[in-house]
Design a protein around this motif. Sequence first.
Motif, mmCIF file in Angstrom:
data_model
loop_
_atom_site.group_PDB
_atom_site.id
_atom_site.type_symbol
_atom_site.label_atom_id
_atom_site.label_comp_id
_atom_site.label_asym_id
_atom_site.label_seq_id
_atom_site.Cartn_x
_atom_site.Cartn_y
_atom_site.Cartn_z
ATOM 1 N N UNK A 104 10.658 -26.611 14.119
ATOM 2 C CA UNK A 104 10.963 -25.242 14.541
ATOM 3 C C UNK A 104 10.192 -24.948 15.819
ATOM 4 N N UNK A 106 10.030 -22.326 17.611
ATOM 5 C CA UNK A 106 9.477 -20.980 17.772
ATOM 6 C C UNK A 106 8.107 -20.845 17.113
ATOM 7 N N UNK A 107 7.941 -21.478 15.967
ATOM 8 C CA UNK A 107 6.613 -21.440 15.340
ATOM 9 C C UNK A 107 5.798 -22.676 15.702
ATOM 10 N N UNK A 108 6.433 -23.643 16.389
ATOM 11 C CA UNK A 108 5.783 -24.934 16.656
ATOM 12 C C UNK A 108 5.251 -25.542 15.363
ATOM 13 N N UNK A 184 5.893 -21.293 4.263
ATOM 14 C CA UNK A 184 6.323 -20.287 5.223
ATOM 15 C C UNK A 184 5.571 -20.424 6.545
ATOM 16 N N UNK A 218 1.677 -28.477 22.078
ATOM 17 C CA UNK A 218 2.363 -28.890 23.299
ATOM 18 C C UNK A 218 1.855 -30.275 23.693
#
Lengths: 476, 476
Positions: A104, A106-108, A184, A218
């Motif tokens: 994902x 967006x949450x990395x 989650x 990253x």
Amino acid sequence: MGNLVADLRAIAGPAHVLADPDVVAGYATDWTRRYTGSASCVVSPGTTAQIAEAIQACAGYGARVIPQGGNTGLVGGSIPPAQSDGADCVILSTKRLTALCPVDPRSRQVTAGAGVTIARLADHAAAAGLRYGVDLASRDSATVGGTIATNAGGIHTIRYGPTRSQVAGLIAVLADGSVVGSLSGLTAGSTGFDLAQLLVGSEGTLAVITEARLALRPPEPAAAVLIAGTTGIAAATELLAHIREVIPDLLAAEYIDAAGLALVRDVAGLAPPTADPHEGYLLVEIAATAGVPDPDAYLQRLDTVGLPADTVVALDANAMAALWSYRERITEAIATIGMPHKIDVAVPIPALGAFCADLEGVVRDAVHGHGNSEPRLIVFGHLGVGNLHVNVLGPDPADTGVDEAVARLAASHGGSVAAEHGIGRAKTGWLAFSSLAADVDAMRSIKTALDPAGLLNPGVLFPPEIQQQRATTRTV
Amino acid sequence: MGNLVADLRAIAGPAHVLADPDVVAGYATDWTRRYTGSASCVVSPGTTAQIAEAIQACAGYGARVIPQGGNTGLVGGSIPPAQSDGADCVILSTKRLTALCPVDPRSRQVTAGAGVTIARLADHAAAAGLRYGVDLASRDSATVGGTIATNAGGIHTIRYGPTRSQVAGLIAVLADGSVVGSLSGLTAGSTGFDLAQLLVGSEGTLAVITEARLALRPPEPAAAVLIAGTTGIAAATELLAHIREVIPDLLAAEYIDAAGLALVRDVAGLAPPTADPHEGYLLVEIAATAGVPDPDAYLQRLDTVGLPADTVVALDANAMAALWSYRERITEAIATIGMPHKIDVAVPIPALGAFCADLEGVVRDAVHGHGNSEPRLIVFGHLGVGNLHVNVLGPDPADTGVDEAVARLAASHGGSVAAEHGIGRAKTGWLAFSSLAADVDAMRSIKTALDPAGLLNPGVLFPPEIQQQRATTRTV
């Protein structure tokens, strides 16, 4: 035991319960071959629900459960005890839990089964343009579940923290078969005790981890690698502090002593990294800070540090790899000259110099006290987080006197008897050197609360006498 | 109770036990003034040893211990219960534990007493050229101990993680008066269960934290702040993901909805941040990556993202502060129009859009079901970690129907009923919305194992009935 094997086959499928003694013996032996135990069978469930059922089945027969991931631990934590207290042991392998969800962005984060190897996880993250923060030599075998259970480290701990820092959630099965946890991946906030963080480093004594939600980072390619010759570990530590003042984001900071460097050169046939030989070598890998990879800027900053005259800086990939090879090939080089005592300890960074100053004398005394010949001492490790691998060649592998002496020395300098490998079966007797009695008591209270029958990984983490005590109060 | 006060005076010194009812009432009231309880006295020990003695003294009298730091929590976690079960309560303040050791630059860590405020810690770190990773509006009152006990968050959680990520070790006193923990600050490795990580977020129910070893970070001044007008939270989330692809190291990523922005402009007399009004606003703070502060490079990268046309980028300190003011002044702006229901929840980032799409209807239904007039809804928060502050004005402050409905909605989207403020006394009834029953059972087992008499912070974290159960099995 026949009934338990049959029950486990009904739960996991006939193909996934191995009971051939020769096959089981392979699973019951540690990667180091120094630790081996005995088990009735190996069960490899395919789901969390099957693991819960398998644990309950074992509990019903009074059999102990030995959780196993890649079995690459070095302290006997993933194999059954050598001396049985009368109860059967079942090795519960997580190797079939290999699901790997899409990353994902967006949450990395990513959700991975406990049996996914670190190498596969790393590739999966890379394919999504991200990186998994933990890397270690056993990456092709070590698993997500095993590295969480042992809070595994590696060369990037200075940058991304140990496995603990990657865990954003997990699913696990407790000794009573109940399933706890969450995937989650919420990093903000608190809804009570963080069971996931309690299970990180619990070495299979509280639960079997089946899935994890893991943080990704990253990508940060290396911009430079340097090796500096120093007068020893104290000087290397000082130099590292200066480098970090001007370049905060180091990917790795490793130490190799003179004996280690000489050996790896000799065995691997490598040229010397520096013009002259030195007492110790600092290897530093510098991140190409996100999107601004400017080697000149790094070099200018390094100039302000006052690097030792005998420092080599590599800026291209081949030259960087060449400098890394001194560090990466040490373990195999040591293996060519004997079976070493590998003592994995952590010492607060400011105390590393004093620890190493005492080390040679302590090792010599411990070895001579056991009637051995002159020992050979090699020290290397993750300097940036104070995690040293002390290797001693000479004493009989079965003689743990030198291991104990080095562990005690680390503790006397404010360090801990175990670092990235954990306590396992090898170090239970030394836990009290570096942990307060009240800490061990609290750990024992938690163990008893969550696993009153002592079902999970008996003999690991806690000294054996405690497990034996437990066995007499078993309620299953 | 007279004897207990005398005993506590003998332990902590006469000046450090307050028993005047008016004075005690001040300590027994939450910062929000929504929560208040009753206590016999306030004791402020000066050392860990005194805290251990004080806890043992309270246990001897069957009195409950309510640990208190800055008392700036918003969920009633640091004050005594309103309804006593017959036992006396003693507020144990950590305000005198204000020791602050010199920063160790080699490990980038510092040891701080539990009573040190976050503002003082931040100044201390800055004086050593480093930064503490957690910052929050209550920095002048909130303490090291309190923020650890609640795993406090704040605007920098996206960059440095919550308080949990800063804790490299701690010292704490358990309910039996034993002192556990370590300040060695070793980040590599594992020697059993990590009690420090278990205590982070335990809200004073397992131990009183007295000292902590905290990680510090290299300073990262802001290079740019931007506000982008978006069509709502889903679009803001999408935009944030694109920005993070090209600029990984964001210091903050906040969201403000249209109602919030209109209110803060109105109350604070601020000009609109963008040319036109929008459904939602994304505020992003970009770090000047270590040593390479090049605004042009950031702007070029932002150009590749496809920022909305109505985006404002600030590059100098005054302009950055001006953009921040929309976010920073919301809480005070809301306070001018009434006493809001402030519901602090976390939702997985991919689900934020769906959560907010449902929110207005859920709030309206909850409010109308309670016979109230049209509610006013304002949403803002830490978008980068999925932590939203839902503010509802209209319903009577004592009516928790809307709070419960919003918590339930967050849970139904995979989120949690509490985020950076914790569960406290306010949310114990909702714990089961977002936690598995097995998780709560495991938490309860650990609580019982470490505090069998239910001495520490009764009524916090666990639903009250559980505390009452505990009271009947009390063994002290």
